[in-house]
Enzyme design. Structure first.
Site, PDB file in Angstrom:
ATOM      1  N   GLY A   1       0.162  -1.456  14.499  1.00  0.00           N
ATOM      2  CA  GLY A   1      -1.155  -2.056  14.602  1.00  0.00           C
ATOM      3  C   GLY A   1      -2.037  -1.694  13.422  1.00  0.00           C
ATOM      4  O   GLY A   1      -1.682  -0.878  12.567  1.00  0.00           O
TER       5      GLY A   1
ATOM      6  N   THR B   1       0.810  -1.213   0.000  1.00  0.00           N
ATOM      7  CA  THR B   1       0.000   0.000   0.000  1.00  0.00           C
ATOM      8  C   THR B   1       0.848   1.269   0.000  1.00  0.00           C
ATOM      9  O   THR B   1       0.406   2.310  -0.467  1.00  0.00           O
ATOM     10  CB  THR B   1      -0.926   0.020   1.232  1.00  0.00           C
ATOM     11  OG1 THR B   1      -0.155  -0.281   2.398  1.00  0.00           O
ATOM     12  CG2 THR B   1      -2.061  -0.978   1.081  1.00  0.00           C
TER      13      THR B   1
ATOM     14  N   LEU C   1       3.797   3.674  12.200  1.00  0.00           N
ATOM     15  CA  LEU C   1       3.125   4.273  13.353  1.00  0.00           C
ATOM     16  C   LEU C   1       2.859   3.228  14.431  1.00  0.00           C
ATOM     17  O   LEU C   1       2.014   2.345  14.270  1.00  0.00           O
ATOM     18  CB  LEU C   1       1.797   4.905  12.918  1.00  0.00           C
ATOM     19  CG  LEU C   1       1.890   5.943  11.786  1.00  0.00           C
ATOM     20  CD1 LEU C   1       0.495   6.416  11.402  1.00  0.00           C
ATOM     21  CD2 LEU C   1       2.763   7.108  12.185  1.00  0.00           C
TER      22      LEU C   1
ATOM     23  N   CYS D   1      -3.600   3.728   6.349  1.00  0.00           N
ATOM     24  CA  CYS D   1      -4.413   3.229   7.460  1.00  0.00           C
ATOM     25  C   CYS D   1      -4.874   4.374   8.357  1.00  0.00           C
ATOM     26  O   CYS D   1      -5.622   4.159   9.308  1.00  0.00           O
ATOM     27  CB  CYS D   1      -3.623   2.211   8.287  1.00  0.00           C
ATOM     28  SG  CYS D   1      -2.032   2.811   8.881  1.00  0.00           S
TER      29      CYS D   1
ATOM     30  N   GLY E   1       0.312  -5.609   7.217  1.00  0.00           N
ATOM     31  CA  GLY E   1      -0.887  -6.197   7.806  1.00  0.00           C
ATOM     32  C   GLY E   1      -0.633  -6.881   9.130  1.00  0.00           C
ATOM     33  O   GLY E   1       0.514  -7.096   9.549  1.00  0.00           O
TER      34      GLY E   1
END
Length: 467
Positions: free
Chosen positions: A217, A120, A419, A250, A199
């Site tokens: 996460g 991504t 992150l 995300c 993921g």
């Protein structure tokens, strides 16, 4: 067959680790000036005219996710911003002195870093991770998602060319050109530190590898809009975040929780920014298109709104760039409350502010524990209460989340694309992961005059009351 595959993977990774260690031993002798020269050259040779455009085009072509404009913007912003964050920062030798406590801190490399790169964000992630690693005088081996292996190889070869030009070992940055699960698993086992961006399965594997790891996460960012917000500004920022790179991040606003008294007006502002609100019949169609056998449909991930609508059988008006869905429930029976990796955002109402906080915590508990949330408000007390009571590592105030929480020119967040989500998200860190996490620190302590306090100073009224 499996035993043979594992043996080949182990031997292949051993050869890469050996090359990386020999390069890292040379880098360990570098001065701060030498390190900073290298990372500056790496950054420049990506963002200057030509390479960044080629990387962005290749990333879109290969991944079939996101868009050129978003990927090019990430390269331009994150690499420049990451370099800016590192300029003038000490990562070699003595990095801190505390004269009062007679403490000296000395930075040392962690060694060989294994970096897992998601499909991504295959464009800026490997560049930043390589810069972070070299800032700490480490070597790094980059393992891409198979879907974007050519992009990763192109980037690593560009960085290696820069290292060669500046007479540094090219093997400070190595890429796995034909990634497999076996190779990635071996890489995590044999390295000194793992940087896992991707993921949940990847992050779990990193933490299970036996090697120290920084994982991230799952994301499922939520934004609250209260009655004090500038609705037009909030709608514009939500749109910009929701549509950036077709929501590959995300951190994009997966849900918006809007105060009931401004709910209708906020929807109108979102419509004016290109949002399309589905009706009840279209909601069913959209749900069936987005989830197949309980899993997100790959065909809708990071795609334009027109393509998602076509798959769902929805007639999307011209000029609409993101889709809005109204929802009341949260959890497994309400998939729109989870992460969607698409230009679809879910709208919730709230009455009192405590209800908004509870909804944020419920949504992020379902998906996205510890990651991020945001608030559009001008009530400073409310903002502090929101930040204190929500269980996330980042709270963005009046900002587009996916453009802000990983660092932006308009805020003070450290620039990164990794992150941490803290213990909420099963991570060791709740920080934005940067070069600071890729060094070991030796503490040197000398004697000082005793600073032992008397009991009266230490225990105060507790001791007095006990008498």
């Amino acid at each position: 067959m499996t035993i043979e595959m594992n043996k080949k993977a182990r031997e292949y990774v051993e050869s890469l680790i050996d090359r990386a260690r020999r390069a890292q031993e040379i880098a360990e002798t570098y001065t701060q000036e030498r390190v900073d020269e290298l990372i500056t050259a790496i950054a420049w040779n990506i963002v200057k005219d030509g390479p960044a455009q080629e990387i962005a085009n290749l990333a879109v072509e290969e991944s079939e996710l996101g868009n050129y404009e978003g990927k090019y913007a990430k390269l331009m912003t994150k690499i420049r911003g990451g370099l800016q964050d590192m300029k003038g920062k000490k990562s070699v030798g003595v990095i801190e002195r505390d004269e009062e406590k007679a403490l000296i801190k000395i930075a040392k490399p962690v060694g060989v870093v294994a970096a897992l790169v998601p499909c991504t964000n295959p464009e800026a992630t490997p560049v930043l991770k390589a810069m972070f690693a070299i800032k700490g005088r480490n070597a790094i081996i980059l393992a891409p998602h198979p879907r974007t292996k050519r992009t990763n190889t192109f980037i690593v070869n560009s960085i290696r060319d820069t290292l060669k030009k500046y007479d540094a070992p090219e093997d400070l940055v190595i890429c796995i050109e034909e990634p497999t699960m076996e190779i990635s698993g071996e890489l995590m086992k044999q390295s000194d530190l793992v940087l896992a961006t991707g993921g949940g399965g990847m992050v779990k594997a990193a933490y299970s590898s036996g090697t120290p790891a920084y994982g991230v996460g799952q994301g499922n960012a939520v934004t609250v809009v209260d009655e004090t917000a500038d609705l037009k500004d909030a709608a514009n920022k939500i749109m910009r975040s929701k549509t950036f790179d077709f929501a590959t991040s995300c951190s994009t606003e997966n849900s918006c929780i809007i105060q009931d008294s401004v709910y209708g007006d906020m929807i109108e502002n979102l419509k004016n920014e290109g949002g399309y609100l589905v009706n009840s019949e279209e909601k069913v169609k959209l749900k069936n298109a987005m989830w197949v056998h309980g899993h997100l449909n790959r065909d809708i991930i990071a795609q334009p709104a027109q393509k998602i609508a076509a798959i769902a059988g929805i007639d999307l008006p011209e000029g609409k760039t993101f889709i809005m869905v109204e929802e009341t429930g949260i959890g497994v029976d309400y998939p729109f409350s989870g992460e969607k990796l698409s230009v679809v955002t879910t709208l919730f109402r709230y009455n009192d502010f405590q209800e908004a906080i509870e909804k944020v915590n419920a949504i992020t508990t379902y998906h996205g524990r510890g990651h991020s949330c945001g608030i559009h408000s001008f009530d400073e007390d409310r903002i502090v209460e929101f930040a204190s009571k929500t269980k996330t590592s980042r709270v963005m105030v009046r900002q587009p989340q996916c453009l802000a929480n990983s660092g932006a020119w308009t805020n003070g967040m450290p620039m990164t694309l990794t992150l941490g989500c803290g213990t909420w998200g099963g991570n060791v860190s709740s920080e934005n992961i940067t070069w600071k996490h890729l060094i070991n620190t030796t503490w040197v302590s000398a004697p000082i005059k005793s600073n032992k306090p008397c009991d009266e100073e230490l225990f105060g009224k507790i001791m007095i009351e006990d008498k």
